[in-house]
Scaffold this motif. Sequence first.
Motif, PDB file in Angstrom:
ATOM      1  N   ASP A 407      43.115  41.747  15.614  1.00 50.83           N
ATOM      2  CA  ASP A 407      43.504  42.004  14.248  1.00 50.83           C
ATOM      3  C   ASP A 407      45.015  42.038  14.278  1.00 50.83           C
ATOM      4  O   ASP A 407      45.899  42.239  13.346  1.00 50.83           O
ATOM      5  CB  ASP A 407      43.022  43.673  14.015  1.00 50.83           C
ATOM      6  CG  ASP A 407      43.384  44.544  14.783  1.00 50.83           C
ATOM      7  OD1 ASP A 407      43.595  44.147  16.021  1.00 50.83           O
ATOM      8  OD2 ASP A 407      43.777  45.706  14.531  1.00 50.83           O
ATOM      9  N   LYS A 408      45.709  41.981  15.751  1.00 50.19           N
ATOM     10  CA  LYS A 408      47.226  41.969  15.737  1.00 50.19           C
ATOM     11  C   LYS A 408      47.878  40.588  15.940  1.00 50.19           C
ATOM     12  O   LYS A 408      49.002  40.456  15.946  1.00 50.19           O
ATOM     13  CB  LYS A 408      47.479  43.074  16.868  1.00 50.19           C
ATOM     14  CG  LYS A 408      47.145  44.424  16.440  1.00 50.19           C
ATOM     15  CD  LYS A 408      47.463  45.429  17.621  1.00 50.19           C
ATOM     16  CE  LYS A 408      47.072  46.823  17.351  1.00 50.19           C
ATOM     17  NZ  LYS A 408      47.440  47.658  18.426  1.00 50.19           N
ATOM     18  N   GLY A 409      46.929  39.795  16.326  1.00 51.80           N
ATOM     19  CA  GLY A 409      47.310  38.287  16.551  1.00 51.80           C
ATOM     20  C   GLY A 409      46.919  38.019  18.120  1.00 51.80           C
ATOM     21  O   GLY A 409      47.641  37.059  18.638  1.00 51.80           O
ATOM     22  N   GLY A 410      46.227  38.709  18.865  1.00 52.47           N
ATOM     23  CA  GLY A 410      45.662  38.496  20.138  1.00 52.47           C
ATOM     24  C   GLY A 410      46.803  38.524  21.272  1.00 52.47           C
ATOM     25  O   GLY A 410      47.806  39.197  21.036  1.00 52.47           O
ATOM     26  N   MET A 411      46.689  38.156  22.349  1.00 55.31           N
ATOM     27  CA  MET A 411      47.432  38.171  23.471  1.00 55.31           C
ATOM     28  C   MET A 411      47.047  37.213  24.624  1.00 55.31           C
ATOM     29  O   MET A 411      46.053  36.307  24.328  1.00 55.31           O
ATOM     30  CB  MET A 411      47.352  39.751  24.156  1.00 55.31           C
ATOM     31  CG  MET A 411      45.912  39.866  24.690  1.00 55.31           C
ATOM     32  SD  MET A 411      45.868  41.327  25.824  1.00 55.31           S
ATOM     33  CE  MET A 411      46.154  42.655  24.646  1.00 55.31           C
ATOM     34  N   ASP A 412      47.849  36.999  25.458  1.00 53.73           N
ATOM     35  CA  ASP A 412      47.477  35.998  26.524  1.00 53.73           C
ATOM     36  C   ASP A 412      46.421  36.337  27.552  1.00 53.73           C
ATOM     37  O   ASP A 412      46.476  37.860  27.614  1.00 53.73           O
ATOM     38  CB  ASP A 412      48.806  35.510  27.484  1.00 53.73           C
ATOM     39  CG  ASP A 412      49.846  34.410  26.888  1.00 53.73           C
ATOM     40  OD1 ASP A 412      49.348  34.031  25.592  1.00 53.73           O
ATOM     41  OD2 ASP A 412      50.666  34.166  27.455  1.00 53.73           O
ATOM     42  N   GLY A 413      45.879  35.611  28.148  1.00 56.11           N
ATOM     43  CA  GLY A 413      44.839  36.193  29.125  1.00 56.11           C
ATOM     44  C   GLY A 413      45.767  36.442  30.458  1.00 56.11           C
ATOM     45  O   GLY A 413      46.376  35.450  30.834  1.00 56.11           O
ATOM     46  N   PHE A 414      45.349  37.485  31.109  1.00 53.28           N
ATOM     47  CA  PHE A 414      46.211  37.886  32.162  1.00 53.28           C
ATOM     48  C   PHE A 414      45.031  38.625  32.897  1.00 53.28           C
ATOM     49  O   PHE A 414      44.121  39.464  32.494  1.00 53.28           O
ATOM     50  CB  PHE A 414      47.301  38.900  31.606  1.00 53.28           C
ATOM     51  CG  PHE A 414      48.585  38.305  32.327  1.00 53.28           C
ATOM     52  CD1 PHE A 414      49.307  38.420  33.394  1.00 53.28           C
ATOM     53  CD2 PHE A 414      49.190  37.552  31.340  1.00 53.28           C
ATOM     54  CE1 PHE A 414      50.374  37.950  33.702  1.00 53.28           C
ATOM     55  CE2 PHE A 414      50.543  36.909  31.728  1.00 53.28           C
ATOM     56  CZ  PHE A 414      51.036  37.103  32.647  1.00 53.28           C
ATOM     57  N   TYR A 415      45.189  38.738  34.386  1.00 56.17           N
ATOM     58  CA  TYR A 415      44.686  39.806  35.386  1.00 56.17           C
ATOM     59  C   TYR A 415      45.802  40.510  36.055  1.00 56.17           C
ATOM     60  O   TYR A 415      46.794  39.856  36.347  1.00 56.17           O
ATOM     61  CB  TYR A 415      43.673  38.905  36.392  1.00 56.17           C
ATOM     62  CG  TYR A 415      43.225  40.091  37.307  1.00 56.17           C
ATOM     63  CD1 TYR A 415      42.070  40.893  36.958  1.00 56.17           C
ATOM     64  CD2 TYR A 415      43.722  40.324  38.569  1.00 56.17           C
ATOM     65  CE1 TYR A 415      41.748  41.857  37.980  1.00 56.17           C
ATOM     66  CE2 TYR A 415      43.347  41.455  39.406  1.00 56.17           C
ATOM     67  CZ  TYR A 415      42.281  42.116  38.974  1.00 56.17           C
ATOM     68  OH  TYR A 415      41.799  42.778  39.991  1.00 56.17           O
ATOM     69  N   ILE A 416      45.702  41.899  36.127  1.00 50.19           N
ATOM     70  CA  ILE A 416      46.856  42.901  36.651  1.00 50.19           C
ATOM     71  C   ILE A 416      46.067  43.849  37.525  1.00 50.19           C
ATOM     72  O   ILE A 416      45.104  44.276  37.176  1.00 50.19           O
ATOM     73  CB  ILE A 416      47.685  43.399  35.486  1.00 50.19           C
ATOM     74  CG1 ILE A 416      48.307  42.412  34.879  1.00 50.19           C
ATOM     75  CG2 ILE A 416      48.698  44.262  36.206  1.00 50.19           C
ATOM     76  CD1 ILE A 416      48.604  43.124  33.338  1.00 50.19           C
ATOM     77  N   ALA A 417      46.446  43.900  38.732  1.00 47.31           N
ATOM     78  CA  ALA A 417      45.884  44.831  39.802  1.00 47.31           C
ATOM     79  C   ALA A 417      47.285  45.405  40.314  1.00 47.31           C
ATOM     80  O   ALA A 417      48.122  44.746  40.777  1.00 47.31           O
ATOM     81  CB  ALA A 417      44.962  44.430  40.646  1.00 47.31           C
ATOM     82  N   CYS A 418      47.318  46.967  40.795  1.00 48.59           N
ATOM     83  CA  CYS A 418      48.174  47.356  41.493  1.00 48.59           C
ATOM     84  C   CYS A 418      47.615  47.973  42.677  1.00 48.59           C
ATOM     85  O   CYS A 418      46.753  48.726  42.566  1.00 48.59           O
ATOM     86  CB  CYS A 418      48.814  48.682  40.638  1.00 48.59           C
ATOM     87  SG  CYS A 418      50.043  49.532  41.540  1.00 48.59           S
ATOM     88  N   LEU A 419      48.129  47.471  43.913  1.00 45.12           N
ATOM     89  CA  LEU A 419      47.647  47.819  45.063  1.00 45.12           C
ATOM     90  C   LEU A 419      48.778  48.623  45.864  1.00 45.12           C
ATOM     91  O   LEU A 419      49.738  48.541  45.926  1.00 45.12           O
ATOM     92  CB  LEU A 419      47.430  46.352  45.889  1.00 45.12           C
ATOM     93  CG  LEU A 419      46.466  45.408  45.384  1.00 45.12           C
ATOM     94  CD1 LEU A 419      46.513  44.189  46.183  1.00 45.12           C
ATOM     95  CD2 LEU A 419      45.023  45.996  44.976  1.00 45.12           C
ATOM     96  N   VAL A 420      48.178  49.674  46.660  1.00 47.35           N
ATOM     97  CA  VAL A 420      49.028  50.609  47.204  1.00 47.35           C
ATOM     98  C   VAL A 420      48.528  50.590  48.993  1.00 47.35           C
ATOM     99  O   VAL A 420      47.447  50.610  49.139  1.00 47.35           O
ATOM    100  CB  VAL A 420      48.680  51.986  46.781  1.00 47.35           C
ATOM    101  CG1 VAL A 420      49.603  53.152  47.690  1.00 47.35           C
ATOM    102  CG2 VAL A 420      49.071  52.144  45.291  1.00 47.35           C
ATOM    103  N   LYS A 421      49.699  50.715  49.586  1.00 45.97           N
ATOM    104  CA  LYS A 421      49.141  50.411  51.061  1.00 45.97           C
ATOM    105  C   LYS A 421      49.326  52.012  51.394  1.00 45.97           C
ATOM    106  O   LYS A 421      50.131  52.764  51.301  1.00 45.97           O
ATOM    107  CB  LYS A 421      50.428  49.810  51.807  1.00 45.97           C
ATOM    108  CG  LYS A 421      50.098  49.751  53.570  1.00 45.97           C
ATOM    109  CD  LYS A 421      51.317  48.831  54.160  1.00 45.97           C
ATOM    110  CE  LYS A 421      50.876  47.370  53.968  1.00 45.97           C
ATOM    111  NZ  LYS A 421      51.737  46.455  54.741  1.00 45.97           N
ATOM    112  N   THR A 422      48.111  52.426  52.188  1.00 40.35           N
ATOM    113  CA  THR A 422      47.854  53.579  52.493  1.00 40.35           C
ATOM    114  C   THR A 422      48.455  54.173  53.910  1.00 40.35           C
ATOM    115  O   THR A 422      48.864  53.139  54.694  1.00 40.35           O
ATOM    116  CB  THR A 422      46.282  54.225  52.674  1.00 40.35           C
ATOM    117  OG1 THR A 422      45.718  53.254  53.455  1.00 40.35           O
ATOM    118  CG2 THR A 422      45.782  53.860  51.176  1.00 40.35           C
TER     119      THR A 422
END
Length: 422
Positions: A407-422
């Motif tokens: 309803d707002k005009g869509g968005m690009d397709g993306f994949y996002i992940a935040c990885l943390v080193k323990t």
Amino acid sequence: MAQTGVQARRSAVYLLDQVIGEGRLLSECIAAGALDRLQPAERATAQRLAIDTLRGLERADRMLQRHLKKYPPLTVRNVLRVATVELCQGGAAHGIVNSAVSIVGANNRTVAMKGLVNAVLRKVAAAGPDAWNILRIPRLPKWIREPLVMAYGGEAVQAMEKAHFEGAPLDLTARGDRGALQRSLGGQLLETGSVRLDDSGQVSTMPGFKKGSWWVQDAAAAIPVQVLAPKEGESVLELCAAPGGKTMQLAAAGAKVRAVDSNKHRMERVRENLKRTKLEAELVVGDALVETGAWDAILLDAPCSATGTIRRHPDLPHAKDGSDFAGLFDLQAATLDNALDMLKPGGRLVYCTCSLLPDEGECQVEDALARHSNIQTDVEALRLPGIDEAWFTEEGGLRLRPDYWADKGGMDGFYIACLVKT
């Protein structure tokens, strides 16, 4: 029809010949000078005609099939396609048909088809937008559609195809006050912070462009840096940095940025944009696979199929065939491993791709978690304004699709992940 119309249409046909016949992307053709001889208005028209025709290619072919016993050579077919899209968008038949006949008649190899082009387009003009509008939304080519249907189901893919067909509004990222930018240019201030314009005109003439108050960046592409949440004075390594939208976001947040990319030409564009926006970053033309060091925060926008950008780049499904996917998958895994090795204990890394394929997103992170026992996903970093919980994925990432925000005009397709080193 004015000669300028003929020149723009001829150039649009040339671009289609290159994309469909030679497998070249529009950006490659334009960078190589395909439109350099045209006036600015003509260049814009040629590019718009090529993009509109690629978006509506299936519909154009269905319209033409009714009036052709067999397909003519590619260039003539592309002349017919461009003219059909213009006619079915409500363009004036006289000028469009005459331009098409003129283009075909100017080439010794196609001059004999002037009569065919004239006759076919007169019939298309008579059918008009009514016949066009009842045709189905153009589908993606099988090489990309089939894996997407396997991943998301047929109904979701149809929704994505609808978003691709409708195209994309213009999203801007503010260097400073996003509210002030929205008030200056109008449009919509999205929950994620981007300013969205439906009808922008020439970007370089818009208020604030020369002053560097903003840059063009799809709303989805602006989210990875928000997930990384760079701190003022923090040293951040950005891998595969070009074309530089995220570099400017990092620099605008006050981070000390080292931006690395192997493409010298694209890095020159990053340098120009940093100069325009009065932002600073260390730019390095180099290979992300051999980068070394120890970093508190890393942003890796990995090389990918770019299938998430089809609504803005409809040439991609027609210029590519998926044959290079396996090499991309291997490169992504190797680059991610090297980036994780450079991450300090307690540090965070955002991995992202502008791809719709799980093999380039969800699967890459699943495999990385299996290879690195000291890495875990930080789901809390994904909980940003405007982000729907339904977009979170099982392994702890975020999946964005063109049909989201319909309803707002869509968005690009993306994949996002935040990885943390323990």
